[in-house]
Design an enzyme around this catalytic site. Sequence first.
Site, PDB file in Angstrom:
ATOM      1  N   ASP A 116       0.790  -1.237   0.000  1.00  0.00           N
ATOM      2  CA  ASP A 116       0.000   0.000   0.000  1.00  0.00           C
ATOM      3  C   ASP A 116       0.827   1.295   0.000  1.00  0.00           C
ATOM      4  O   ASP A 116       0.296   2.351   0.305  1.00  0.00           O
ATOM      5  CB  ASP A 116      -0.941   0.009   1.205  1.00  0.00           C
ATOM      6  CG  ASP A 116      -0.192   0.033   2.530  1.00  0.00           C
ATOM      7  OD1 ASP A 116       1.032  -0.198   2.527  1.00  0.00           O
ATOM      8  OD2 ASP A 116      -0.837   0.276   3.556  1.00  0.00           O
ATOM      9  N   GLU A 117       2.109   1.210  -0.358  1.00  0.00           N
ATOM     10  CA  GLU A 117       2.938   2.423  -0.361  1.00  0.00           C
ATOM     11  C   GLU A 117       3.829   2.447  -1.589  1.00  0.00           C
ATOM     12  O   GLU A 117       4.186   1.398  -2.123  1.00  0.00           O
ATOM     13  CB  GLU A 117       3.901   2.432   0.832  1.00  0.00           C
ATOM     14  CG  GLU A 117       3.291   2.612   2.173  1.00  0.00           C
ATOM     15  CD  GLU A 117       4.371   2.562   3.253  1.00  0.00           C
ATOM     16  OE1 GLU A 117       5.504   3.027   2.981  1.00  0.00           O
ATOM     17  OE2 GLU A 117       4.087   2.046   4.331  1.00  0.00           O
TER      18      GLU A 117
END
Length: 362
Positions: free
Chosen positions: A104-105
């Site tokens: 998620d980054e």
Amino acid sequence: MHVDLDYFFAQCEERENPSLMNKPVVVCVYSGRGGDSGAVSTANYVARKYGVKSGIPIALAKRILKDRDAIFLPVRHEFYETVSQKIMQVLRSHADKFEQVGIDEAFLDVSKQVSGDFEIARELAKEIKKEILTKEKLTCSIGLGPNKLVAKMASKFQKPSGLTIVKPEEVEHFLSEMPVGELYGVGRKTEKVMQKLGIKTIGELARYDVEKLVEVFGKTMGTYFHNASLGIDESPVQEVGRAESISRIVTLKQNTRDLNIILEEVYPLCDYVHSRVLEQGLNFRSISVIAVMKDLSIHTRSKSLGSPTSEPEVIRKMMKELFERLLEEEQELEVRRAGVKVSSFVEAKRGQTYLTDFASKA
DNA sequence: GTATGCTTTCGGC
DNA sequence: TTACGGCCGAAAGCATAC
């Protein structure tokens, strides 16, 4: 630029079921022992308001949120993976250089396309946020800074749905008053040690003697902490290559020190690890076992192989030996969770077959 | 004396 | 009152090779 998808797993669930919005949503990893045994993977901000966060026991989260109309959901990894891939594709398309971090980054090097102009970068960040919201109906937080470290600290500064810009001349002011535990790489353990040294803020860390930091934390970490406290980071944004290890761990049905019970539960993990290795066309040279004891302390044993392999029989045989050794050397406690890891990968030759293939043909 | 490899632990998400 | 996942990569610490 650092882009961080807000409370990712829980937000994915909210998107699929909007009736969850405004309620506490807690995404859980159930351990398989039944009941509420397991840990919280992530929670939305309604739940966080009450102190429910990643890593706490599910049973504790339930108690905190009792009578608050909270929703508890099991993790759906494949679903989040699909969503993630679509978003990463969007992010990549905006970057000169791109680096995904976890599910998620991501870091985006955009310095070329904005010619180092932070106001142009601000507009780009707004566009990216808008595009992810339009295409994937998800919010994210973005940090802009002169390097990865500062961008990462900036994305964390204001969330959810934040946009924080830290120009080079603002770095010192941005960091100096923050608690030292906020600095990337300073976890609970390191924070404790720094507190003992009289270091409470990042600014105090910046003024602390480097040589003393090196004495306490070693050359690599000491130097890193010193530079990081000053917002100095020259690490490049770079594509991540193939994974360096593949592992799988489970919570045992019951705590035990019985080797056969452990192996019975861990052998199936071998098949999973083996299939992952196979689908990536790899052989491995190192194998480890992991045991999480009753008191949650972690112990590992590993062994390097003479030559690379991906034979499932080899994994099983080595695992047995390694768990045997581990149980001998850790006499105290029962094992709660057990797992296996392979690493030190080497490309397998194309069309490589396995002993098992010959065995079945013979 | 330095480089390299192996094993174990630690920290982030 | 307690409660407790499942990954990943990096570094430390030690041994051995050259």
